[in-house]
Scaffold this motif. Structure first.
Motif, short mmCIF file in Angstrom:
data_model
loop_
_atom_site.label_atom_id
_atom_site.label_comp_id
_atom_site.label_asym_id
_atom_site.label_seq_id
_atom_site.Cartn_x
_atom_site.Cartn_y
_atom_site.Cartn_z
N ILE A 85 72.50 -30.99 -36.28
CA ILE A 85 72.74 -30.42 -37.78
C ILE A 85 72.37 -31.39 -38.64
N ASN A 86 72.89 -32.79 -38.38
CA ASN A 86 72.44 -33.85 -39.35
C ASN A 86 70.77 -33.98 -39.39
N THR A 87 70.04 -33.77 -38.43
CA THR A 87 68.67 -33.93 -38.59
C THR A 87 68.01 -32.75 -39.55
N TYR A 88 68.58 -31.42 -39.34
CA TYR A 88 68.29 -30.46 -40.13
C TYR A 88 68.68 -30.58 -41.58
N ALA A 89 70.02 -31.10 -41.71
CA ALA A 89 70.44 -31.48 -43.26
C ALA A 89 69.73 -32.14 -43.82
N HIS A 90 69.33 -33.32 -43.22
CA HIS A 90 68.55 -34.41 -43.83
C HIS A 90 66.95 -33.90 -44.43
N LEU A 91 66.49 -33.21 -43.55
CA LEU A 91 65.10 -32.68 -43.56
C LEU A 91 65.16 -31.46 -44.75
N PHE A 92 66.03 -30.72 -44.70
CA PHE A 92 66.34 -29.78 -45.69
C PHE A 92 66.50 -30.34 -47.31
N GLU A 93 67.58 -31.34 -46.94
CA GLU A 93 67.93 -31.89 -48.35
C GLU A 93 66.50 -32.59 -48.91
N LYS A 94 65.56 -33.08 -48.28
CA LYS A 94 64.41 -33.55 -48.75
C LYS A 94 63.60 -32.44 -49.51
N VAL A 95 63.90 -31.25 -49.32
CA VAL A 95 63.20 -30.11 -49.87
C VAL A 95 63.98 -29.27 -50.94
N ASP A 96 65.07 -29.86 -51.17
CA ASP A 96 66.08 -29.37 -51.99
C ASP A 96 66.62 -28.07 -51.55
N ILE A 97 66.91 -28.16 -50.41
CA ILE A 97 67.68 -26.93 -49.50
C ILE A 97 68.88 -27.18 -49.02
N LEU A 98 69.87 -26.30 -49.39
CA LEU A 98 71.40 -26.55 -48.60
C LEU A 98 71.35 -25.81 -47.32
N CYS A 121 80.49 -14.15 -43.63
CA CYS A 121 80.35 -15.30 -43.80
C CYS A 121 78.84 -15.70 -44.07
N LEU A 122 77.96 -15.05 -43.22
CA LEU A 122 76.56 -15.08 -43.31
C LEU A 122 76.09 -14.65 -44.65
N GLU A 123 76.46 -13.40 -44.91
CA GLU A 123 76.19 -12.83 -46.28
C GLU A 123 76.47 -13.95 -47.35
N ILE A 124 77.47 -14.58 -47.41
CA ILE A 124 77.82 -15.40 -48.65
C ILE A 124 77.13 -16.57 -48.57
N LEU A 125 76.64 -16.97 -47.68
CA LEU A 125 76.12 -18.11 -47.38
C LEU A 125 74.53 -17.71 -48.11
N LEU A 126 73.97 -16.67 -47.66
CA LEU A 126 72.62 -16.45 -48.08
C LEU A 126 72.70 -16.08 -49.57
N GLN A 127 73.73 -15.56 -50.37
CA GLN A 127 74.12 -15.18 -51.54
C GLN A 127 73.97 -16.55 -52.35
N HIS A 128 74.35 -17.65 -51.77
CA HIS A 128 74.30 -18.98 -52.52
C HIS A 128 73.38 -19.89 -52.21
N GLN A 129 72.10 -19.25 -51.71
CA GLN A 129 70.92 -19.77 -51.24
C GLN A 129 70.99 -20.85 -50.43
N VAL A 130 71.98 -20.74 -49.57
CA VAL A 130 72.04 -21.71 -48.28
C VAL A 130 71.56 -21.04 -47.05
N ILE A 131 70.64 -21.97 -46.40
CA ILE A 131 70.20 -21.28 -45.00
C ILE A 131 71.25 -21.68 -43.86
N PRO A 132 71.83 -20.64 -43.33
CA PRO A 132 72.63 -20.96 -42.28
C PRO A 132 71.94 -21.05 -40.96
#
Length: 358
Positions: A85-98, A121-132
């Protein structure tokens, strides 16, 4: 990127992001994240179901030989999930995605209330532009509590969130009409209808690092397509695979969706392992339910109650040979069903709205 999809599930298999030595392929993960960012920025909502926690754990620790297989998997998954998850978080951060982490077990889907909690839970994440980023919680999921593999989990999430498409990335170009290693074998580009038997074409062999084989993938893909969701099975190790699938430029296998099913039926369709009761139907009821006419299961069509159940439980409906006809939610208990069995003018045991047929 020309596509009608508004919401897609992308499932990344272990073999896609694991090198031959069993360690994570960070370059491949980075390339997939770049593509997912492009897809998201084109206006499509993305939910990621990713394997790879055990491989990530393997890159950090050596397991003692005396550890049994289940304990070793728990150890590697527990350590590896943080790394993945840290690998994904770091890579998505580089492209301004949470991104966020959502760990689930099979138990979470057995109960309609738990099921709706995960959905919300998944719906609220998507509403806030987060990739679950969803994965099975391998630390507590062992033996019979496990999903068959993450393909099953991805199919369930696709159904739950009413996605238009599920993209399964594996390490072959799709489903072949023979052994993929033979030159004479060709990719099956389209599969249309639940009655197509692909088992003759598909290898039983499981992937090197994953739990599931291609037969599991095809069964799950047919079920998900039957519920109204397009399924793509493609080679995740190819560059640009996601953007090429969505623009129709990459050879792969596509399962054409059938009529869209209701949210309730989608939940019931994936509930076979959590079904408590078993109800045997007579030939008349089987014929009525499998006809084109929408029908509920009435007590007159029941020949036996094989296993007890309570009101609201998911029950299996079988024929006289023990073959599964479908699944449904019981409107009343097994005791009441026994009282009404074989009688006319009784309330349905399973209402059509809560009935899923194989």
């Amino acid at each position: 990127m020309s596509t009608k999809y508004k919401r897609i599930i992308i499932k990344i298999g272990s073999n896609v992001i694991t090198k031959a030595d069993g360690l994570p392929n960070n370059e491949r993960i980075a390339h997939l994240v770049q593509q997912i960012a492009e897809v998201k920025k084109s206006g499509i909502e993305v939910i990621l179901v990713s394997s790879g926690a055990v491989a990530s754990g393997r890159s950090l620790i050596t397991v003692a030989d005396r550890c049994d297989a289940v304990a070793a998997r728990q150890l590697l998954a527990s350590i590896g999930q943080v790394k993945l998850i840290n690998t994904y978080a770091h890579l998505f951060e580089k492209v301004d995605i949470l991104c966020s982490q959502v760990l689930v077990t099979k138990e979470d889907f057995r109960d309609r209330l738990h099921y709706l909690n995960i959905k919300n839970c998944l719906e609220i994440l998507l509403q806030h532009q987060v990739i679950p980023i969803v994965n099975e919680n391998d630390v507590v999921s062992v033996t019979e509590l496990m999903f068959t593999d993450n393909d099953e989990l991805a199919g369930l999430i696709a159904s739950m969130l009413n996605a238009q498409a599920l993209i399964i990335l594996t390490n072959v170009d799709g489903i072949y009409n023979g052994n993929p290693q033979l030159e004479t074998s060709k990719i099956i580009h389209e599969v249309n209808g639940k009655g197509v038997d692909l088992s003759a074409f598909v290898s039983q062999r499981r992937s090197q690092f994953g739990r599931g084989g291609m037969i599991t993938k095809t069964h799950m893909a047919q079920k998900v397509a039957q519920l109204g969701i397009t399924v793509h099975i493609a080679n995740g190790t190819r560059d640009g695979i996601l953007t090429n699938i969505l623009s129709g430029d990459m050879p792969h296998t596509r399962f054409i969706p059938q009529k869209n099913a209701s949210g309730r039926k989608k939940w019931i369709a994936h509930s076979e392992t959590s079904a408590t009761g078993v109800v045997e139907l007579n030939d008349g009821a089987k014929q009525a339910l499998t006809s084109d006419k929408a029908t509920s299961l009435l007590p007159i069509g029941i020949s036996a109650i094989n296993t007890d159940f309570k009101k609201g439980d998911i029950i299996k409906l079988i024929d006289s040979h023990g073959s599964l006809i479908g699944l449904g939610r019981a409107e009343y208990s097994a005791d009441k069903a026994r009282e009404k069995m074989g009688q006319k003018n009784q309330k349905p045991l399973v209402h059509y709205d809560y009935l899923y047929l194989q």
